[in-house]
Design a protein around this motif. Structure first.
Motif: not given
Length: 430
Positions: A10, A15-17, A5, A19, A12-13
């Motif tokens: 920002n 890894c948000r789905s 973080n 985590p 990155r994609g």
């Protein structure tokens, strides 16, 4: 995950789905730092058709490293490249009687697309290219100009020129021949369509929502290209290397493209590797006209050759892909048929399948999030992420495939029984 973080962009994609921090992978199983295991229905967005850390490929790579094989060689001759070319010719090109030259581009799929578009323009002397609605071909400037999704196009920061979009198969409904419209524009000198150098197309649009072109439509497109001197480029980056059953996704249609782009699962091990295949007479490059420092990934040559020798010397994998694909299709259709609150469509070929929910496009992301909690990695695709997309490794075991599909079914039941979700989506329940 503080370090990610704090320091990672920002942009990155995935890894948000999903985590968590992964530490180990084997075939279709991912393990995170807490020891939790996940079934992988993503497979590196189609990069790991033969699973994570395939033991056959790993042994070849370790042997190559142990003998100090040349890792980086630009485009110089190496024994690893020689072996790959020999294997590729023997098991892939020769059986199909394809007269293609092979160009190794930079290691990403978008670089292969850039090279293909550049070559088509160089050979024909024309500048315009035709792409299709919902097509995805990469995010570098030439490739994103041929990509339909505004999410990617808007990030370019500059005008995207010299590409005209035509409606893909089925885009205007089942009863409208989209190529009839394309042909009418080509024949009308007042249509405003500049005669294209090439047409670039995916036989199955993966990122576009698992939209499948018929064999007849692809045959008709090939004929149209031949009649008007346009080069036919098949982007087989995500749907090639066995994803539909045959090595190339266009084999079933019986067409022979002028140019083909390959990447993703080509190396077989997740190592960066891309190439362009072109009819011999189209190889009009001057030395070094399209180059790149990492166009000679010898580790990828080693694993790619091993993948072809292991899986493409006979038809066993093709039969397995078709068998498992039928299993996936039937299970998804059962989910669609029993989820009476929704009008869902099952789409796909081989082992690329999607469950489309156009009426409630937020739902597939909710299913993906619920699946992650239950130990399943599955993504969404389509313009509004309205398609739940299955891209499991081709080598996944049956019991694990069935377990993952059962998780998907259970997630629909859980999410659609959630009062908060019902209210958010405005669902009418029976």
């Amino acid at each position: 995950m503080n370090i990610f973080n704090r320091l990672e962009s920002n942009v990155r994609g995935y890894c948000r789905s999903f985590p968590t921090t992964f530490t180990k992978a084997q075939n279709a199983t991912l393990t995170d730092e807490a020891g939790n295991e996940y079934i992988d229905f993503l497979a590196g967005a189609g990069t790991l058709n033969y699973g994570h850390n395939n033991p056959i490929f790993k042994a070849k790579l370790l042997e190559f490293l142990e003998r100090d094989g040349l890792l980086h060689g630009l485009d110089m001759h190496t024994d690893a490249k020689q072996h790959f070319l020999e294997v590729f010719e023997k098991h892939i090109l020769s059986p199909l009687e394809f007269d293609y030259k092979v160009q190794f581009t930079g290691p990403t799929g978008t670089n292969a697309v850039e090279a293909a578009l550049k070559l088509a323009r160089k050979v024909t002397g024309r500048t315009n290219v035709v792409s299709f609605t919902n097509g995805f071909h990469g995010v570098s400037l030439g490739s994103v100009a041929a990509t339909g999704n505004s999410h990617f196009r808007d990030a370019a920061g500059t005008p995207l020129n010299n590409v005209t979009f035509m409606p893909y198969y089925g885009y205007l409904g089942d009863n409208i021949d989209t190529l009839e419209y394309f042909e009418a524009l080509l024949k009308d000198n007042s249509s405003g369509l500049d005669l294209p150098a090439a047409v670039i197309v995916e036989t199955v649009q993966g990122e576009g929502g698992v939209n499948v072109a018929s064999a007849e439509w692809l045959q008709q497109l090939e004929t149209l290209c031949q009649e008007h001197g346009m080069l036919l480029i098949i982007d087989d980056i995500q749907v090639g290397c066995g994803r539909t059953g045959s090595f190339f996704s266009f084999e079933e249609a019986g067409i022979v493209p002028d140019i083909v782009t390959l990447s993703k699962s080509l190396s077989g091990y997740g190592l960066p590797m891309s190439l362009v295949l072109m009819r011999s007479e189209l190889d009009q490059w001057e030395p070094g006209e399209h180059n790149g420092t990492f166009r000679g990934n010898n580790l990828a040559f080693v694993s790619a050759a091993a993948a072809i020798e292991t899986y493409w010397s006979d038809y066993r994998l093709t039969r397995e892909v078709k068998r498992k694909g039928t299993l996936i299709e039937s299970r998804l259709q059962a989910i669609a048929d029993t989820t009476t609150e929704l009008d869902m469509e099952v789409r796909g070929r081989g082992m690329m399948w999607g469950l489309a929910c156009s009426e409630y496009p937020q739902l597939p992301d909710m299913i993906s999030a619920e699946a992650f909690k239950r130990g399943l990695i599955i993504e969404t695709s389509g313009t509004d992420s309205h398609v739940l997309k299955i891209l499991a490794p081709l080598t996944i075991e049956d019991d694990q495939l069935l377990e993952g599909l059962e998780i998907v079914a259970d997630c629909f039941k859980t999410v659609l029984n959630d009062e908060k979700v019902i209210k958010e989506l405005g669902l009418i329940t029976n």
